[in-house]
Scaffold this active site. Structure first.
Site, short mmCIF file in Angstrom:
data_model
loop_
_atom_site.label_atom_id
_atom_site.label_comp_id
_atom_site.label_asym_id
_atom_site.label_seq_id
_atom_site.Cartn_x
_atom_site.Cartn_y
_atom_site.Cartn_z
N LYS A 205 0.86 -1.20 -0.02
CA LYS A 205 -0.13 0.10 -0.05
C LYS A 205 0.78 1.30 0.24
O LYS A 205 1.77 1.34 0.84
CB LYS A 205 -0.77 -0.05 1.22
CG LYS A 205 -1.56 1.27 1.37
CD LYS A 205 -2.60 1.23 2.79
CE LYS A 205 -3.03 2.49 2.97
NZ LYS A 205 -3.98 2.66 4.13
C1 R5P Z 1 -2.70 5.32 7.55
O1 R5P Z 1 -1.81 4.80 8.19
C2 R5P Z 1 -3.94 4.41 7.81
O2 R5P Z 1 -3.71 3.29 7.97
C3 R5P Z 1 -5.00 4.54 6.69
O3 R5P Z 1 -5.27 3.36 6.36
C4 R5P Z 1 -4.60 5.03 5.45
O4 R5P Z 1 -3.79 6.22 5.49
C5 R5P Z 1 -5.52 5.09 4.36
O5 R5P Z 1 -6.53 6.11 4.56
P1 R5P Z 1 -6.80 7.48 3.78
O6 R5P Z 1 -7.30 7.12 2.53
O7 R5P Z 1 -7.51 8.20 4.88
O8 R5P Z 1 -5.32 8.10 3.71
#
Ligand code: R5P
Length: 293
Positions: A205
């Site tokens: 990710k």
């Molecule tokens: C980040 O460390 C968090 O785990 C979130 O899952 C990630 O940032 C994704 O969320 P967003 O789309 O709000 O950035």
């Protein structure tokens, strides 16, 4: 160990050439895995489109109660029909997600910092493999901090999780964190994504950036793109569209869904791009129509 300085610059990414050694299984780089690992990955990545919509709501693990996530018990059932994967902490999953839900689970397994810390890069493995098995997790999500103070311990967390995951047949998702002092350049993301994949992560990710196609090309496992801070809906859908067009196999989106004025419409619009070939413009039109119903 190779020298750090004076290396030739990598440039032969062959972005137009499909990944080799695919061998029939639809998830990049996973053909040689055992049946159980493949089953979990097939729960995450739709065998038809090859892609996934992950809904990330794990922010509470360091932010506490977050705007839009105040009542997970009310939000999750509303969004469930429109996403493929729920990414959350075991606390949130056990208390607020109906166990009869048939969606894949990305379990956040590291923690250790909070919004009160200046440096968020120090985490530990907070969920042991036995509990990931009990939770029936389809992957374990480990935060990593390449280039930051906590690099060593976070890569240790990742490696330990990957080792346990291979022992019991559960994939690991390496999460590339970006901090205050860390670069957000394609140079940084190329380094971080490839490094995590070489350590054995099954999914990466990361964030979208320029030259994204090259990052995808050089990463031998699927990349899913984090949404990041809340953007206007049309811009968030453009981010989703560019990510998928340039080779991401999914979005792992949080705030741009749950902080939208119409979270369910937004989740559906993202799904149209990820699974149905919509452009960002078509998806935004869909969002506008769906939000008026
Ligand atoms: C980040 O460390 C968090 O785990 C979130 O899952 C990630 O940032 C994704 O969320 P967003 O789309 O709000 O950035």
């Amino acid at each position: 160990m190779a020298d750090k300085d004076g290396n030739k610059i990598a440039k032969d990414y062959h972005v137009e050439v499909p990944f080799a050694n695919q061998g029939g299984f639809h998830v990049k780089g996973s053909n040689s895995l055992d049946w159980g690992m493949k089953k979990h990955l097939a729960n995450i990545f739709d065998p038809k489109s090859g892609n996934t919509v992950m809904f990330a709501f794990d922010h509470g693990y360091f932010m506490g109660s977050t705007a839009g996530l105040e009542r997970l018990d009310l939000l999750i059932p509303e969004l469930l029909p429109y996403v493929d994967v729920l990414m959350g902490t075991r606390g949130a999953l056990r208390t607020c997600v109906p166990p009869e839900c048939r969606k894949a689970i990305a379990l956040r397994t590291t923690s250790g910092s909070s919004m009160l810390n200046d440096d968020l890069s120090h985490e530990v493995i907070a969920v042991d493999i036995e509990d990931s098995i009990r939770m029936n997790a389809d992957c374990m999500a480990v935060q990593t901090f390449v280039g930051a103070d906590g690099q060593l311990s976070s890569l240790d967390n990742l490696s330990r999780t990957i080792n346990a995951g291979f022992r019991y047949g559960i994939p690991t998702m390496g999460v590339v964190a970006v901090g205050k002092q860390m670069e957000r350049t394609d140079r940084f993301f190329k380094l971080a994504t490839r490094l995590l994949a070489e350590l054995g992560a099954n999914i990466i990710k990361t964030y979208y950036c320029e030259n994204f196609e090259e990052i995808v090309s050089a990463c031998p496992v699927p990349i899913v793109v984090a949404g990041g801070k809340k953007l206007p809906e049309d811009e968030a859908l453009t981010l989703a569209y560019r990510s998928i067009s340039e080779g991401a196999r999914g979005l792992d989106m949080g705030r741009n869904i749950f902080q939208s004025e119409h979270p369910a419409a937004m989740a559906q619009a993202v799904g149209k791009i990820v699974h149905h070939g919509f452009t960002d413009k078509q998806a935004f039109e869909f969002y506008q129509d769906a939000s008026h119903q």
